[in-house]
Design a protein around this motif. Structure first.
Motif, PDB file in Angstrom:
ATOM      1  N   ALA A   1       0.811  -1.222   0.000  1.00 38.82           N
ATOM      2  CA  ALA A   1       0.000   0.000   0.000  1.00 38.82           C
ATOM      3  C   ALA A   1       0.842   1.269   0.000  1.00 38.82           C
ATOM      4  O   ALA A   1       0.314   2.352  -0.316  1.00 38.82           O
TER       5      ALA A   1
ATOM      6  N   ALA B   1       0.840   3.881  -3.049  1.00 35.01           N
ATOM      7  CA  ALA B   1      -0.375   4.686  -3.158  1.00 35.01           C
ATOM      8  C   ALA B   1      -0.439   5.734  -2.050  1.00 35.01           C
ATOM      9  O   ALA B   1      -0.920   6.856  -2.270  1.00 35.01           O
ATOM     10  N   ILE B   2       0.018   5.376  -0.863  1.00 29.24           N
ATOM     11  CA  ILE B   2       0.070   6.355   0.236  1.00 29.24           C
ATOM     12  C   ILE B   2       1.014   7.494  -0.123  1.00 29.24           C
ATOM     13  O   ILE B   2       0.699   8.683   0.051  1.00 29.24           O
TER      14      ILE B   2
ATOM     15  N   SER C   1      -5.659  -3.529  -0.634  1.00 23.97           N
ATOM     16  CA  SER C   1      -4.674  -2.449  -0.602  1.00 23.97           C
ATOM     17  C   SER C   1      -5.324  -1.072  -0.647  1.00 23.97           C
ATOM     18  O   SER C   1      -4.874  -0.137   0.024  1.00 23.97           O
ATOM     19  N   SER C   2      -6.391  -0.945  -1.408  1.00 20.75           N
ATOM     20  CA  SER C   2      -7.079   0.348  -1.500  1.00 20.75           C
ATOM     21  C   SER C   2      -7.682   0.745  -0.159  1.00 20.75           C
ATOM     22  O   SER C   2      -7.606   1.916   0.251  1.00 20.75           O
TER      23      SER C   2
ATOM     24  N   THR D   1      -4.858   1.717   2.235  1.00 21.62           N
ATOM     25  CA  THR D   1      -4.362   3.040   1.859  1.00 21.62           C
ATOM     26  C   THR D   1      -5.308   4.133   2.342  1.00 21.62           C
ATOM     27  O   THR D   1      -4.877   5.135   2.936  1.00 21.62           O
TER      28      THR D   1
ATOM     29  N   LEU E   1      -4.438   7.115   5.096  1.00 19.67           N
ATOM     30  CA  LEU E   1      -4.530   8.511   4.670  1.00 19.67           C
ATOM     31  C   LEU E   1      -5.594   9.263   5.465  1.00 19.67           C
ATOM     32  O   LEU E   1      -5.411  10.450   5.795  1.00 19.67           O
TER      33      LEU E   1
END
Length: 418
Positions: free
Chosen positions: A242, A245-246, A356-357, A360, A364
């Protein structure tokens, strides 16, 4: 000095603790929760910890008021079944280490039997079902009761029918069994383990001392922290997946990884492959005294726990308990045992790390709104303080052990003396 005419203090009863994971020396980075319990019980009992030897380990002797006896189970350089990842992980990684298992169990049994033949022992406390639990079951008698504690991996893992039979056999004569989370108690019932008395008692955290919440701490706005063994059930690989994307949203984010274990090299390769070397740092194993500062500095403690392919999962991870005790915000995986610690705040920042989304987004969100993340963390810390501070935990274990002891032919005669 005691006056000649004054009554002497009553002699402490002797508790023999059987364990596999135990500090090899003062300040060892191996998990030390069994020793923490032992040293605190030593105010109430004479505690003897019979534990495996290891390369470089201190000789047998006194450690923090606990009499530690280390037994040899192989040539010293080969005594590598336990450390740097745990027994289950070491067996999966190195099949040849199954050859160490008979000596590991057999020498603990012979050492304990020899000790019991020479000295009075009033009860046994076995940590983990499959090895120390076997020894306790073999040594048990009407005059020598035992309590067995499961910490997670031994209950959720080792799922072969042979091990299931061993677990049932181990608990069948136990005066009591303890597990560290309600999810584990549920698993005991699912496995239909024939235990007469089951209690859920976690390990403890020093919430009034080392892992207390400190006023005025300034948390980073971009520092993620992971603390734990580098094994599959900790889910660190999913956090690394992840991270790109972070970083695409928050390029200033860093991740400190504290721990050791068999997945260290593969995780480093993953960092290299994803180009994360500037943002991810492996700090290795650190002594306990260095952890509070990390917990208090971190923006968020990320614990992406999962159930690994063998079925093993966390019971109630001590590192997460420590982080929560300091008020550190968190993101956690969907592992049932965490409900005991997080309570009503379990729903905050809890995701399936394999998504993973979702992982993330949770990280966030916590970074973007630290106030909400801190409120959830503070609620969890308040809950932990009510049931997981060592002062509470050690009293519960002490009372349970004392009730199991046979005094003047009556089990539990001392239950109301504390």
């Amino acid at each position: 000095m005691t006056n000649a005419g004054s009554p002497s203090a009553p002699e402490k009863r002797t508790l023999l603790v059987l364990a596999s994971t135990y500090p090899r020396w003062r300040g060892d980075h191996e998990p030390g929760f069994v020793h923490e319990l032992c040293r605190r019980l030593a105010t109430r009992f004479h505690v003897i910890a019979l534990v495996p030897d290891a390369p470089g380990a201190d000789p047998s002797g006194e450690l923090d008021g606990v009499e530690v006896i280390r037994y040899r189970y192989a040539p010293r350089g080969l005594q590598t079944l336990v450390n740097d990842g745990g027994i289950a992980s070491n067996l999966r990684r190195s099949v040849w280490k199954w050859l160490l298992v008979p000596g590991f169990v057999g020498m603990q049994y012979l050492s304990a039997r020899r000790l019991i033949s020479r000295r009075r022992v009033d009860a046994i406390h076995a940590h983990w079902l499959v090895s120390p639990g076997i020894v306790a079951r073999l040594l048990a008698s009407p005059a020598l009761p035992y309590v067995v504690t499961s910490h997670g991996g031994d209950l959720f893992g080792f799922r072969h029918p042979l091990f299931a039979a061993i677990k049932r056999w181990v608990v069948s004569r136990a005066a009591a069994m303890t597990v560290v989370s309600a999810a584990m108690a549920k698993e005991v019932r699912r496995l239909v383990l024939p235990v007469e008395h089951l209690e859920t008692i976690p390990m403890g955290v020093d919430m009034d001392g080392r892992f207390s919440m400190a006023e005025g701490d300034q948390r980073s706005t971009s520092a993620l922290l992971f603390v734990g063994r580098l094994v599959a059930k900790k889910g660190l690989t999913h956090l690394l997946d992840a991270m790109p994307a972070i970083l695409a949203v928050r390029p200033d984010v860093t991740l400190d990884i504290v721990g050791f274990g068999p997945e260290r090299d593969s995780l480093q390769r993953q960092v290299d492959r994803l180009g994360l070397d500037r943002n991810v740092v492996f700090l290795g194993a650190l002594p306990q005294e260095k952890l509070p500062a990390l917990y208090r500095h971190a923006s968020m403690f990320v614990a992406p726990f999962v159930r690994d392919p063998s079925g093993d999962q966390e019971g109630l991870p001590v590192a997460l308990m420590e982080a929560v005790a300091t008020g550190c915000p968190y993101v956690v995986g969907e592992v049932e045992g965490l409900d005991d610690l997080l309570g009503d705040s379990a729903g905050y920042f809890r995701v399936d790390p394999r998504d993973s989304s979702a992982l993330t987004a949770a990280v966030l969100a916590g970074l973007a709104d630290p106030v909400v993340a801190q409120v959830a963390a503070s609620k969890a810390a308040d809950r932990a303080r009510q049931c997981m501070d060592w002062s509470i935990v050690v009293r519960r274990y002490g009372d349970l052990i004392e009730r199991s002891m046979r005094l003047d032919g009556a089990i539990g005669a001392s239950a109301n003396k504390t």
